[in-house]
Enzyme design. Sequence first.
Site, PDB file in Angstrom:
ATOM      1  N   GLU A  71      -7.895  -6.447   5.720  1.00  0.00           N
ATOM      2  CA  GLU A  71      -7.823  -6.094   4.300  1.00  0.00           C
ATOM      3  C   GLU A  71      -6.569  -6.648   3.638  1.00  0.00           C
ATOM      4  O   GLU A  71      -6.597  -7.070   2.493  1.00  0.00           O
ATOM      5  CB  GLU A  71      -7.871  -4.572   4.147  1.00  0.00           C
ATOM      6  CG  GLU A  71      -9.225  -4.007   4.516  1.00  0.00           C
ATOM      7  CD  GLU A  71      -9.201  -2.508   4.744  1.00  0.00           C
ATOM      8  OE1 GLU A  71      -9.562  -1.775   3.829  1.00  0.00           O
ATOM      9  OE2 GLU A  71      -8.824  -2.084   5.852  1.00  0.00           O
ATOM     10  N   HIS A  92     -13.653   1.298   0.636  1.00  0.00           N
ATOM     11  CA  HIS A  92     -13.512   0.272   1.700  1.00  0.00           C
ATOM     12  C   HIS A  92     -14.038  -1.086   1.218  1.00  0.00           C
ATOM     13  O   HIS A  92     -14.437  -1.923   2.032  1.00  0.00           O
ATOM     14  CB  HIS A  92     -14.309   0.640   2.970  1.00  0.00           C
ATOM     15  CG  HIS A  92     -13.745   1.776   3.760  1.00  0.00           C
ATOM     16  ND1 HIS A  92     -14.546   2.632   4.478  1.00  0.00           N
ATOM     17  CD2 HIS A  92     -12.472   2.191   3.978  1.00  0.00           C
ATOM     18  CE1 HIS A  92     -13.812   3.538   5.082  1.00  0.00           C
ATOM     19  NE2 HIS A  92     -12.529   3.285   4.797  1.00  0.00           N
ATOM     20  N   ARG A 102      -2.770  -2.400  -3.229  1.00  0.00           N
ATOM     21  CA  ARG A 102      -4.041  -1.752  -2.933  1.00  0.00           C
ATOM     22  C   ARG A 102      -4.153  -0.511  -3.816  1.00  0.00           C
ATOM     23  O   ARG A 102      -3.268   0.344  -3.801  1.00  0.00           O
ATOM     24  CB  ARG A 102      -4.073  -1.349  -1.461  1.00  0.00           C
ATOM     25  CG  ARG A 102      -5.350  -0.686  -1.104  1.00  0.00           C
ATOM     26  CD  ARG A 102      -5.413  -0.336   0.352  1.00  0.00           C
ATOM     27  NE  ARG A 102      -6.761   0.136   0.633  1.00  0.00           N
ATOM     28  CZ  ARG A 102      -7.203   0.406   1.833  1.00  0.00           C
ATOM     29  NH1 ARG A 102      -6.416   0.227   2.873  1.00  0.00           N
ATOM     30  NH2 ARG A 102      -8.426   0.839   2.024  1.00  0.00           N
ATOM     31  N   ASN A 159       0.871  -1.181   0.000  1.00  0.00           N
ATOM     32  CA  ASN A 159       0.000   0.000   0.000  1.00  0.00           C
ATOM     33  C   ASN A 159       0.909   1.233   0.000  1.00  0.00           C
ATOM     34  O   ASN A 159       1.563   1.511   1.007  1.00  0.00           O
ATOM     35  CB  ASN A 159      -0.903  -0.029   1.241  1.00  0.00           C
ATOM     36  CG  ASN A 159      -1.945   1.068   1.223  1.00  0.00           C
ATOM     37  OD1 ASN A 159      -1.996   1.881   0.301  1.00  0.00           O
ATOM     38  ND2 ASN A 159      -2.768   1.100   2.249  1.00  0.00           N
TER      39      ASN A 159
END
Length: 402
Positions: free
Chosen positions: A385, A182, A93, A7
């Site tokens: 996640e 999300h 991500r 990320n």
Amino acid sequence: MRVAVINCGSSSIKYEVFNTPDLAMLATGLIEKIGGSESCLRQRKCRADGTFKEQSHTKPLADHYEGFEFMASVNKEDRIVKDDSELVGIGHRVVHGGEVFREPTVIDQEVVAAIRRLIPLAPLHNPSNLLGIEAAMARFPGIPQVAVFDTAFHQTLPPWAFHYAVPSAWYTEYHVRKYGFHGTSHFYVSREAAQHLGKEPESVNLITLHLGNGASVAAVQRGVSVDTSMGLTPLEGLVMGTRSGDIDPALHFYLMRQTGMSADELEKFLNSQSGLKGVCGLNDMREIIDRAEGDARAALALDMFCYRVKKYIGSYIAVLGRVDALVFTGGIGENSATVRSRICSGLERMGIIVDEQRNATCSGNIASIHEESAPVKTLVIRTDEEREIARQTIHAVKKAGL
Ligand code: AMP
């Protein structure tokens, strides 16, 4: 074999390394201040007994490529990834996939170009995500790279839920619509909830509440998202740490005329000086709860946060017709019995009946906090996640036959 999850921010790389196929986390790390003279890497190596070995290093890193080089050398030394060829894939991500990306996608130059074309929709996030993707492709050229999009899970919203009632050319020419965010978290907890209830995802209706510094609600019908509170951007919906959530759109014009503020200034205020922080000066829910007793502004912020969530639950009960479970997740949703209790109080006639003893003492990755007889189950599920991105990365790599 291993899978890495990345990320990227404009000057940071957050990463996790998982073992495959069991998806045990082997290491988690953060590289910060990339581009400065004192870039810093902090890593936790996870031991089998649940303890960690921590290390931190400081050295100048010119760019994200050097960041990945550093990450690879630390992981090699620590025998987490002994050789790049151990990596089955790297999952990235990516915040905005627009209407182009409905599922995790193996990245090639066309995908990079498509993510770049989406920058106007996510000017704060997609550029940093791209920076990471391009640097990782350069540093790990033989390893499949997969983009996992925050928006993808909400691509199943029906037209009446995703359109705004504005001139239709704004949609066709400027892609103005609700996207929702999300998605990886809502997807993950909805799958976990179905499993916990002993049912297939396709047979359950859920309201999932991701309540963290950023916060959103999703209505999940037979496994797919049919409505969600965030919109064209993550600014819409719930009251958040520093974001306003829903406001009258005319507020913008009024304030611009009254104060002479520019659109950019107003955008900054609504994103970083509003929400809980705007109301009471604090955006950390723990502090707000601690102060709410004697501090009227903190009490108001807490009331507004819970009231907004409650309103969305009511409207999503109407959307879904039948709700099997309400799911709390995110830093606030997972950890604050006070917030959960306030949100659910008064919803008993709608079948949501919380057992306060269970609510106050719940722990672990998944817990039921409803009264035994409650028609709607209330669950607290720890979101994950990163593990979900790892799982989706492996799936995409296999599907592409790589
Ligand atoms: P996240 O963005 O998911 O990391 O969540 C961050 C938010 O969770 C912050 O507002 C924290 O104050 C809040 N939070 C974490 N632990 C607690 C807790 N025990 N009680 C209330 N809020 C919490």
